[in-house]
Design an enzyme around this catalytic site. Structure first.
Site, PDB file in Angstrom:
ATOM      1  CG  HIS A   1     -12.783  -2.350   6.021  1.00 18.62           C
ATOM      2  ND1 HIS A   1     -13.457  -3.519   5.455  1.00 18.62           N
ATOM      3  CD2 HIS A   1     -11.618  -2.809   6.493  1.00 18.62           C
ATOM      4  CE1 HIS A   1     -12.732  -4.247   5.308  1.00 18.62           C
ATOM      5  NE2 HIS A   1     -11.642  -4.047   6.044  1.00 18.62           N
TER       6      HIS A   1
ATOM      7  CG  HIS B   1     -11.995  -7.300   9.684  1.00 17.73           C
ATOM      8  ND1 HIS B   1     -12.936  -7.801   8.722  1.00 17.73           N
ATOM      9  CD2 HIS B   1     -11.337  -6.561   9.009  1.00 17.73           C
ATOM     10  CE1 HIS B   1     -12.347  -7.353   7.535  1.00 17.73           C
ATOM     11  NE2 HIS B   1     -11.454  -6.586   7.831  1.00 17.73           N
TER      12      HIS B   1
ATOM     13  CD  GLN C   1      -9.103  -8.200  12.340  1.00 19.25           C
ATOM     14  OE1 GLN C   1      -8.472  -7.196  12.069  1.00 19.25           O
ATOM     15  NE2 GLN C   1      -9.631  -8.873  11.170  1.00 19.25           N
TER      16      GLN C   1
ATOM     17  CE1 TYR D   1     -12.091 -12.921   8.486  1.00 18.01           C
ATOM     18  CE2 TYR D   1     -12.177 -10.763   7.427  1.00 18.01           C
ATOM     19  CZ  TYR D   1     -11.339 -11.498   8.360  1.00 18.01           C
ATOM     20  OH  TYR D   1     -10.492 -10.999   8.829  1.00 18.01           O
TER      21      TYR D   1
ATOM     22  CG  HIS E   1     -11.287 -11.851   2.397  1.00 18.19           C
ATOM     23  ND1 HIS E   1     -10.128 -11.915   1.766  1.00 18.19           N
ATOM     24  CD2 HIS E   1     -11.605 -11.624   3.397  1.00 18.19           C
ATOM     25  CE1 HIS E   1      -9.192 -11.617   2.914  1.00 18.19           C
ATOM     26  NE2 HIS E   1     -10.199 -11.419   3.867  1.00 18.19           N
TER      27      HIS E   1
ATOM     28  NE  ARG F   1      -4.652 -12.663   0.787  1.00 15.70           N
ATOM     29  CZ  ARG F   1      -5.100 -11.469   1.124  1.00 15.70           C
ATOM     30  NH1 ARG F   1      -4.398 -10.393   0.593  1.00 15.70           N
ATOM     31  NH2 ARG F   1      -5.659 -11.324   2.229  1.00 15.70           N
TER      32      ARG F   1
ATOM     33  CG  HIS G   1      -9.676  -6.869   2.287  1.00 12.97           C
ATOM     34  ND1 HIS G   1     -10.325  -7.968   2.674  1.00 12.97           N
ATOM     35  CD2 HIS G   1      -9.858  -6.003   3.436  1.00 12.97           C
ATOM     36  CE1 HIS G   1     -10.859  -7.726   4.220  1.00 12.97           C
ATOM     37  NE2 HIS G   1     -10.364  -6.626   4.405  1.00 12.97           N
TER      38      HIS G   1
ATOM     39  CD  GLU H   1      -4.132  -4.649   4.342  1.00 13.88           C
ATOM     40  OE1 GLU H   1      -5.113  -5.398   4.240  1.00 13.88           O
ATOM     41  OE2 GLU H   1      -4.150  -4.073   5.540  1.00 13.88           O
TER      42      GLU H   1
ATOM     43  CG  HIS I   1      -6.528  -1.956   2.895  1.00 15.25           C
ATOM     44  ND1 HIS I   1      -6.582  -1.242   4.169  1.00 15.25           N
ATOM     45  CD2 HIS I   1      -7.029  -3.023   3.457  1.00 15.25           C
ATOM     46  CE1 HIS I   1      -7.074  -1.928   5.151  1.00 15.25           C
ATOM     47  NE2 HIS I   1      -7.407  -3.095   4.577  1.00 15.25           N
TER      48      HIS I   1
ATOM     49  CG  ASP J   1      -8.812  -2.876   8.751  1.00 17.75           C
ATOM     50  OD1 ASP J   1      -9.414  -3.897   8.946  1.00 17.75           O
ATOM     51  OD2 ASP J   1      -7.666  -2.705   8.029  1.00 17.75           O
TER      52      ASP J   1
END
Lengths: 428, 428
Positions: free
Chosen positions: A55, A57, A60, A117, A191, A194, A216, A219, A253, A302
């Site tokens: 996992h 991104h 980041q 994403y 994703h 939400r 996800h 979390e 998570h 992550d």
């Protein structure tokens, strides 16, 4: 190619000595423990199968040291992440991802699952190639010498414009165009509950039949509260209803679960990201209960607060010790399986992460010649490495039979310069 | 000697640039930020004051990788530690401690607080010099280039024979003979309220007037339960009654405290050992509440599961995030103060751990040229180092004006070989 490992972990409770490995192309063709020889290149230290970062991104990485001392919560951190996400274009996304993947290679990671994403231009307009950003990530992994599974994330509600496709059908149409090529694989991601409503989640789950599907899940407590208020179900239960769960599914998570959620996830993989969960004040999950329910574990760095799968692996055990007051809930071999075979499997590479004939020729050699690991004996090498090694102890990395890291140096990238340049540039 | 630091932390919220340091003997005599010069040796990266390891049991370095994957609890781990403790004599104690202190120097530790209870021969008979073991530890620190405060622990009940003095008066008589000499200091320790009864604790506290006094406090819930059952008071309250608490007192761990305990410790130091507390499944303490009550914090690597004060420092914040769900409870400058000035002060060296005129010339330079720290900008260097550096990033270490580590290499010891030899020997 023949390699002679001083010590190698072949999946058991302890390392084997003098393991002769024979490699043809991208495959291990023979694995022989107890075969000392001068007729092969010697790998000193402990050789492990390639590690899987299940996992990531990648972009980041630019947040490291810039948000990790901050106040607030997961939710305020997310605002800073959105700010960064708004600045990238395909070129800078490529450059930053390549640098981050270079750091991963140096840490012994041979395959990365990029939960992707950042799809469209900042205002939400598709690029001429609507998969320009995803292709930039895949090219970055190739440039850094890693395999990649691009987990293309459906994101419909909330977030920022560039994350969102019009609807699940538009998402599927776009992802269909992202042909698999080279040593990369495309999977799907929901994703989160939400960002993806139950009907859309069902469309993504159907598209993903036979491919890796990640999401996800739970979390933060607030995600659970909001989902219960809106749908009367937990995120896990919603995803189960949408047909997402099963052997190809990985819950990322899964920190805040009910007993029913744990049971539902028993046939899936749960990807733990302990350094991120600690950084973002998420809490400590129910790792042992998930394993008891039949779930596999995988690991991810992550948000890249750190990139060190040894720290992620031991944190699964150590954080659970903090919560439970008990030691020995996950042994070293189980933690390494999460970092290797089970991680690769959750990214769609079931033949990777195992040092065995027919396995992919991914190898990671950890030096025991550091002050951290000095004093290690062959019979405790596995425990020493899992509980005391850091990414800096990785000396050699082979990916699909190619030497990517030799003597602690990446053969294709100057990762320090690449990170320095790209990270400073995105904040300039 | 003149040194020009690219970046240096002078105690504020961020690092200063181009800091010129002038050193005479073991003292800093001038500190000038914003003074670029070619007329001084250049220290690239971030220079910090020397780090203090305020709680160490050096011999436990031999346990690394041998017990950390184990099952059981703190109490079963302790049995393994006793087994090791039984094997050592003054020579092997010197050799093992010197090697462990060498690892500490490489990690930027310039002063160690050795909480020492291996006093007598294994059967409890005093050595000809009844302080032979304590002197071995002090000599080991000198050999490794570190300052040491020997916290000689009174241990009367439980444990194994060699820990125990006949009574508190015999303890005091022995410790009086351990003259202070060289760059070392002798303080006192009450091992714990398990091992030292209230009357004896009062004798130790009186002996320690004006000197550092440390005690293990409430590491495990069972210690609290036993103490309440026996004395009707918490360990902290018992120590307060014995006159132990105050500005010279350091409570080690202090993980399981009542509100009253927190208030009582407000005028003392609490030494946190997060990697050990995580390894031993102790739990997460009330660090923020202690600070709010007026306590100072210091840090220790304790059982040496790892020796990395950056990891200890960030864990204070990160573990509390896991428990509280909130970020930003301790900022980077506060965490570094615990690792430096407040740690040194708790070991009786109030002039150390500060880069300021009149301060001891202890310096630690952290390279920013690694993949972990690449991308760091001057304004976030402090946060990057606290939240992402490891001990391997330490390049230069000055202790009392002496160059102990240069370019990542210890000038006096081959710590890797020393650890390899001594650790293997104690288990042979």
């Amino acid at each position: 190619m023949k390699l002679s490992c001083e010590l190698a972990w072949l999946g058991g409770e302890a390392a084997e000595r003098d393991v002769l490995l024979e490699i043809s192309g991208d495959q291990l063709v023979a694995v022989t423990p107890g075969a000392p020889t001068d007729d092969a290149y010697r790998l000193s230290g402990l050789t492990l199968p390639g590690l899987a970062n299940a996992h990531s991104h990648a972009f980041q990485r630019a947040l490291r040291g810039r948000t990790h001392a901050g106040e607030g919560s997961f939710w305020t951190w997310r605002e800073q992440m959105y700010e960064l996400a708004t600045t990238l274009d395909p070129d800078s996304c490529f450059a930053l991802s390549r640098a981050a993947f270079g750091e991963m290679a140096l840490a012994g990671i041979t395959c990365v699952g990029e939960f992707h994403y950042l799809h469209h231009a900042p205002d939400g307009t598709p690029y001429d190639d609507p998969n320009a950003m995803g292709r930039a990530v895949l090219a970055a992994a190739r440039a850094a010498g890693l395999r990649c599974t691009l987990l293309d994330a459906c994101y419909l509600h909330g977030g920022i414009e560039r994350f969102r496709d019009r609807d699940a059908a538009a998402w599927a149409e776009r992802v269909d165009m992202l042909a698999e090529r080279g040593p990369a694989r495309v999977g799907a991601a929901i994703h989160s509950v939400r960002a993806v409503d139950p009907d859309a989640a069902r469309v993504v789950a159907e598209w993903a039949a036979g491919k890796p599907l990640h999401a996800h899940v739970s979390e933060q407590p607030k995600e659970n509260e909001d989902t219960l208020a809106r749908h009367g179900r937990t995120p896990t239960a919603l995803l189960a209803d949408a047909g997402a769960l099963g052997a190809n599914f990985t819950a990322i998570h899964a920190t805040h679960l009910t007993e029913e959620d744990v049971a539902l996830l028993g046939g899936s993989t749960v990807c733990l990201c302990p350094t991120t969960e600690r950084d973002l004040a998420d809490g400590i999950g129910a790792m042992r209960r998930l394993v008891d329910a039949g779930a596999s574990l995988s690991l991810g760095s992550d948000s890249h607060a750190l990139i060190d799968l040894f720290e992620e692996a031991r944190a699964v055990e150590l954080d659970e010790r903090l919560a439970s007051g008990e030691r020995g809930r996950h042994d070293s071999a189980a933690l390494l399986r999460a970092a290797s075979a089970d991680g690769h499997a959750s990214l769609g590479w079931p033949d990777a992460g195992r040092i065995e004939p027919g396995g992919r020729a991914d190898l990671v050699t950890v030096s025991l010649e550091s002050v951290r690991l000095a004093g290690t004996a062959p019979e405790n090498a596995l425990d020493s490495v899992v509980f005391a090694a850091t990414a800096t102890d990785v000396r050699h990395v082979l990916v699909d039979g190619n030497e990517v890291v030799v003597d602690g140096t990446h053969r294709g990238i100057d990762a320090v310069s690449a990170l320095d340049e790209t990270v400073r540039k995105v904040w300039a």
